[in-house]
Design a protein around this motif. Structure first.
Motif, PDB file in Angstrom:
ATOM      1  N   ASP A  15       0.833  -1.206   0.000  1.00  0.00           N
ATOM      2  CA  ASP A  15       0.000   0.000   0.000  1.00  0.00           C
ATOM      3  C   ASP A  15       0.868   1.256   0.000  1.00  0.00           C
ATOM      4  O   ASP A  15       0.643   2.199  -0.764  1.00  0.00           O
ATOM      5  N   ILE A  16       1.879   1.258   0.870  1.00  0.00           N
ATOM      6  CA  ILE A  16       2.754   2.416   0.986  1.00  0.00           C
ATOM      7  C   ILE A  16       3.523   2.653  -0.300  1.00  0.00           C
ATOM      8  O   ILE A  16       3.620   3.786  -0.796  1.00  0.00           O
ATOM      9  N   GLN A  19       1.362   4.103  -2.985  1.00  0.00           N
ATOM     10  CA  GLN A  19       1.024   5.505  -2.719  1.00  0.00           C
ATOM     11  C   GLN A  19       2.234   6.407  -2.930  1.00  0.00           C
ATOM     12  O   GLN A  19       2.145   7.461  -3.559  1.00  0.00           O
ATOM     13  N   ALA A  20       3.385   5.975  -2.397  1.00  0.00           N
ATOM     14  CA  ALA A  20       4.583   6.810  -2.459  1.00  0.00           C
ATOM     15  C   ALA A  20       5.104   6.966  -3.885  1.00  0.00           C
ATOM     16  O   ALA A  20       5.686   8.000  -4.232  1.00  0.00           O
ATOM     17  N   LEU A  22       3.264   6.745  -6.712  1.00  0.00           N
ATOM     18  CA  LEU A  22       2.201   7.028  -7.673  1.00  0.00           C
ATOM     19  C   LEU A  22       2.584   8.159  -8.620  1.00  0.00           C
ATOM     20  O   LEU A  22       2.264   8.104  -9.827  1.00  0.00           O
ATOM     21  N   ASN A  23       3.270   9.188  -8.115  1.00  0.00           N
ATOM     22  CA  ASN A  23       3.647  10.327  -8.947  1.00  0.00           C
ATOM     23  C   ASN A  23       5.152  10.418  -9.178  1.00  0.00           C
ATOM     24  O   ASN A  23       5.640  11.454  -9.628  1.00  0.00           O
ATOM     25  N   HIS A  35      -3.544   4.599 -12.688  1.00  0.00           N
ATOM     26  CA  HIS A  35      -4.788   5.058 -12.058  1.00  0.00           C
ATOM     27  C   HIS A  35      -5.954   4.147 -12.431  1.00  0.00           C
ATOM     28  O   HIS A  35      -6.744   3.749 -11.566  1.00  0.00           O
ATOM     29  N   HIS A  38      -5.128   0.497 -10.708  1.00  0.00           N
ATOM     30  CA  HIS A  38      -4.322   0.679  -9.497  1.00  0.00           C
ATOM     31  C   HIS A  38      -4.108  -0.624  -8.754  1.00  0.00           C
ATOM     32  O   HIS A  38      -3.058  -0.832  -8.127  1.00  0.00           O
ATOM     33  N   ARG A  42      -0.452  -1.872  -7.498  1.00  0.00           N
ATOM     34  CA  ARG A  42      -0.124  -2.288  -6.127  1.00  0.00           C
ATOM     35  C   ARG A  42       0.342  -3.729  -6.095  1.00  0.00           C
ATOM     36  O   ARG A  42       1.294  -4.075  -5.383  1.00  0.00           O
ATOM     37  N   ASP A 141       5.158   6.460   3.598  1.00  0.00           N
ATOM     38  CA  ASP A 141       3.757   6.845   3.504  1.00  0.00           C
ATOM     39  C   ASP A 141       3.675   8.361   3.294  1.00  0.00           C
ATOM     40  O   ASP A 141       4.251   9.129   4.069  1.00  0.00           O
ATOM     41  N   PRO A 142       2.994   8.837   2.237  1.00  0.00           N
ATOM     42  CA  PRO A 142       2.924  10.287   1.997  1.00  0.00           C
ATOM     43  C   PRO A 142       2.461  11.090   3.201  1.00  0.00           C
ATOM     44  O   PRO A 142       2.889  12.230   3.393  1.00  0.00           O
TER      45      PRO A 142
END
Length: 216
Positions: A15-16, A19-20, A22-23, A35, A38, A42, A141-142
């Motif tokens: 998950d982390i 998220q971290a 993604l961009n 996107h 997703h 993951r 984690d953002p």
């Protein structure tokens, strides 16, 4: 606190990472459908994490924030309480381990991945070093970024590498270059994946012990 990763951590770590990253500019290029798909994005992180957790020459370290509840102390490792960060180090001859393509991943552009793999394989030789510790992933984690967790995790790896007098290599993102430079890494090679996307290879080398220290 820092500790070794456990099997139970892997879903949270995936998950982390998703998220971290993604961009992250490299994943933006390699995974243009991240996107829309997703879950696949993951799942690719989860597959690599599982593989590395059970590979003898890999080490994964996580940072967790304790939660105090009465006299008991537990770790935030699930749901909204998640405060875990991941670091992987791999001891290997330089080769690409970016994606395991056995499983389908609809988030990725396979032609772009093939190009990237070819460029990295021929462009990153880390000045002829045949074996080193390779910092494969640092993901925070953002929600908990800019608190020094990334530096803490990287420093753990550098401390172990210094004990072994072994260099550390990595592929840097634009976001990470400044931190790595401050921690003593230097750029030794660059690969232009496409115009506007350049990936640097960076190397950290431990200080050589003084003659007196070597003899003691």
């Amino acid at each position: 606190m820092l500790r070794y990763a456990k099997s139970a951590d892997l879903p949270a770590l995936a998950d982390i990472a998703a998220q971290a990253m993604l961009n992250d500019e490299l994943f933006v290029y390699l995974c243009p459908y991240r996107h829309e798909h997703h879950a696949d994005f993951r799942a690719a992180f989860l597959r690599r994490l599982k593989m590395r957790l059970h590979t003898p020459d890999c080490v994964m370290i996580v940072a967790v924030e304790p939660e105090c509840s009465g006299d008991e102390e537990t770790e935030h490792v699930r749901g909204n309480k998640l405060t875990i960060s991941g670091l992987e180090r791999t001891l290997l001859s330089i080769e690409n381990h970016y994606y395991n393509l056995v499983s389908p991943d609809r988030s990725i552009d396979n032609k772009r991945l093939e190009r990237y793999n070819q460029l990295v394989e021929t462009g990153f030789d880390f000045e002829g070093i045949s074996e080193l510790w390779f910092l494969s992933t640092v993901a925070v984690d953002p929600v908990h970024q800019r608190r020094g967790l990334g530096r803490l995790l990287v420093q753990w790896g550098l401390d172990r590498a210094r004990e072994e007098q072994t260099p550390v290599g990595l592929e840097a993102s634009l976001q990470g270059i400044s931190l790595y430079e401050k921690m003593g890494f230097r750029t030794v090679a660059t690969v232009e994946v496409v115009p506007g996307l350049t990936v640097p290879a960076m190397l950290w080398e431990p200080e050589r012990p003084a003659d007196g220290d070597a003899q003691s």
